[in-house]
Design an enzyme around this catalytic site. Structure first.
Site, PDB file in Angstrom:
ATOM      1  CG  ASP A  93      59.548 -38.180  -6.166  1.00 32.20           C
ATOM      2  OD1 ASP A  93      59.769 -38.538  -4.988  1.00 32.20           O
ATOM      3  OD2 ASP A  93      59.228 -38.964  -7.068  1.00 32.20           O
ATOM      4  CG  ASP A 335      59.854 -40.984  -1.372  1.00 32.67           C
ATOM      5  OD1 ASP A 335      60.163 -40.019  -2.081  1.00 32.67           O
ATOM      6  OD2 ASP A 335      58.984 -41.818  -1.683  1.00 32.67           O
TER       7      ASP A 335
END
Length: 480
Positions: A93, A335
């Site tokens: 992430d 992201d």
């Protein structure tokens, strides 16, 4: 967008050879490849994924949520680490900066039907607590940055706080939340091994979160954000020869698990790329855009967006996407943990309307029922060979990235209308900017990053995009 303003991004079809002397090559596994039969229809998969993307975006924007949503198969990538000789898979992430693992005993609330990883067994001989005075403790409790406050929370006596003698008092428990869940944990130091490197890389005194309780988050996370607790930051500190850089190349899948037989390459460190295109031309093909800094969200990889082109028309981005203001709000977060790109309502509506206008010339029938079922819009009933407008993103610094059709227009069979073929725009409306609270203005999701090598150059303070055949790139890098 005028062609002179668009940096052409060429897919390298012959080869990409690299020098791996200062890099680590790790495989990223898409969760869709082991999702099983959780979703029995494309509609349900898209609905869950779009809902999760929206929830994560709300969390980035610091908006209140009605409920936490679980991680959805088809939306995240995992990598493997070994913590105290125990293998464990973690979600990768770039939108967070903490590495955390489930620790024994581990309780997960609202985790029925989710993966059940074996919690890591920790003890005093294998791990140590992080002191309340440590910079890592301040980082995990950001923006509560005073070590004196943290030591007071850890019940260090006042006289010891005044003379900075709280080494025996551990960093207090921290609360960490995502768009899809949350956890409470403690900071630990221990031995973490990257087993897929050759030889395996052992990281001593690695700082990680140890969670004994989580909500809808049974799987740990390897944070790759810009903060000091992220895996790249700690790796750069322990192995400076790698440098402050990493990249990944996400294999194009279009929610088809059969396309995910090869992993997506994750490259930690610097490497020299000797590139050659199918036309025999060399040179770097990365389109770079500067990173933007936000005092409120220092771990995000934020960039500026100047506009999005649909066909030949450039739609300008609003001011809050071009830069980060004095309050720390604005910009676009790159992201890996969010699936779909999410835009503020004004820009999304303009892009969708222009897309509808151009596609409507050849096919004007909207698939309204599919939009209701999937949470995506606009969707259309399409015929084979339908012409779809080109879409390109123009980032800060004038760099342009042309999206492959599959990255923004997903086609699938709709069983609800005699098996007709449907195509949907794979971007989402994030809401009105004036009602969205503080934080980033938009998110560039991993679905739009498929088929690109995305490089995060922390030394150069820039993010780069280059078209790649990612499955072939994995084979080339392993052989190189």
């Amino acid at each position: 967008m005028a062609s002179s303003l668009l940096v052409s991004v060429i897919a390298f079809l012959c080869f990409v050879s690299v020098s791996l002397s200062e890099t680590l090559l790790l495989p990223l596994t898409h969760s869709l490849s082991h999702a099983g039969s959780q979703f029995n229809s494309t509609h349900r998969l898209l609905r869950a994924t779009s809902a999760r993307s929206a929830a994560r975006f709300r969390r980035h924007r610091r908006l209140p949520q009605q409920a936490s949503l679980p991680l959805s198969p088809g939306s995240d990538y995992t990598l493997s680490l070994t913590v105290h000789s125990q293998p464990i898979s973690l979600y990768m992430d770039t939108g967070s900066d903490l590495v955390w693992v489930p620790c024994s005993p581990f309780t997960c609330i609202l985790c029925e039907g989710k993966p059940k990883p074996t919690p890591v067994a920790v003890n005093s001989s294998s791990t140590s607590d992080v002191p309340c005075k440590a910079s890592a403790c301040r980082a995990v409790h950001f923006p509560l940055s005073s070590s004196s406050d943290l030591c007071a929370m850890a019940r260090c006596p006042l006289e010891d706080i005044e003379i900075s003698d709280c080494a025996a008092f551990s960093c207090p428990q921290f609360y960490y939340a995502y768009g899809d869940g949350s956890l409470v944990g403690r900071l630990k130091k221990g031995v973490v091994t990257i087993p897929t490197s050759s030889p395996p890389l052992v990281l001593h005194n690695f700082t990680f979160g140890c969670a004994h309780t989580a909500l809808a988050e049974p799987v740990g996370v390897a944070g790759f954000g810009r903060g000091p607790l992220s895996l790249p930051a700690q790796l750069a500190a322990s192995s400076p020869q790698l440098g402050a850089q990493f990249s990944y190349c996400l294999v194009s899948h279009s929610f088809d698990a059969d396309r995910l037989r090869r992993p997506s390459p994750l490259i930690l460190g610097r490497y020299d790329v000797k590139e050659k295109s199918s036309e025999g031309k060399g040179g770097s093909d990365f389109a770079y855009t500067p990173m933007l800094d936000s005092p409120n969200s220092p771990y995000f990889y934020s960039v500026g967006l100047e506009g999005i082109s649909v066909g030949k028309r450039l739609i300008p981005a609003p001011e809050n996407l071009r830069r980060i203001d004095g309050r720390g709000d604005g910009g676009v977060v790159v992201d890996s943990g969010t699936t779909f790109t999410i835009l503020p309502s004004g820009l999304f509506s303009s892009v969708a309307a222009e897309f509808d206008r151009q596609l409507g010339r050849v096919n004007s029938r909207r698939a309204r029922e599919v939009e209701d079922k999937t949470g995506l819009s606009p969707c259309y009933y399409v015929d084979a060979g339908v012409r779809v407008p080109d879409v390109a993103f123009r980032f800060g610094g004038g760099s342009g990235v042309a999206m492959p059709r599959g990255n923004y227009f997903y086609e699938f069979a709709d069983g609800g209308d005699k098996g007709r073929r449907v195509g949907c725009l794979m971007m989402m409306d994030g809401g009105d900017a004036t009602e969205m609270g503080g934080g980033p203005g938009a998110t560039l999701g991993n679905y739009q990053q498929q088929g690109f090598e995305v490089v995060y150059d922390l030394e150069g303070r820039r993010v780069g995009f280059a078209r790649r055949q990612c499955a072939s790139m994995w084979d080339s890098l392993r052989q190189g």
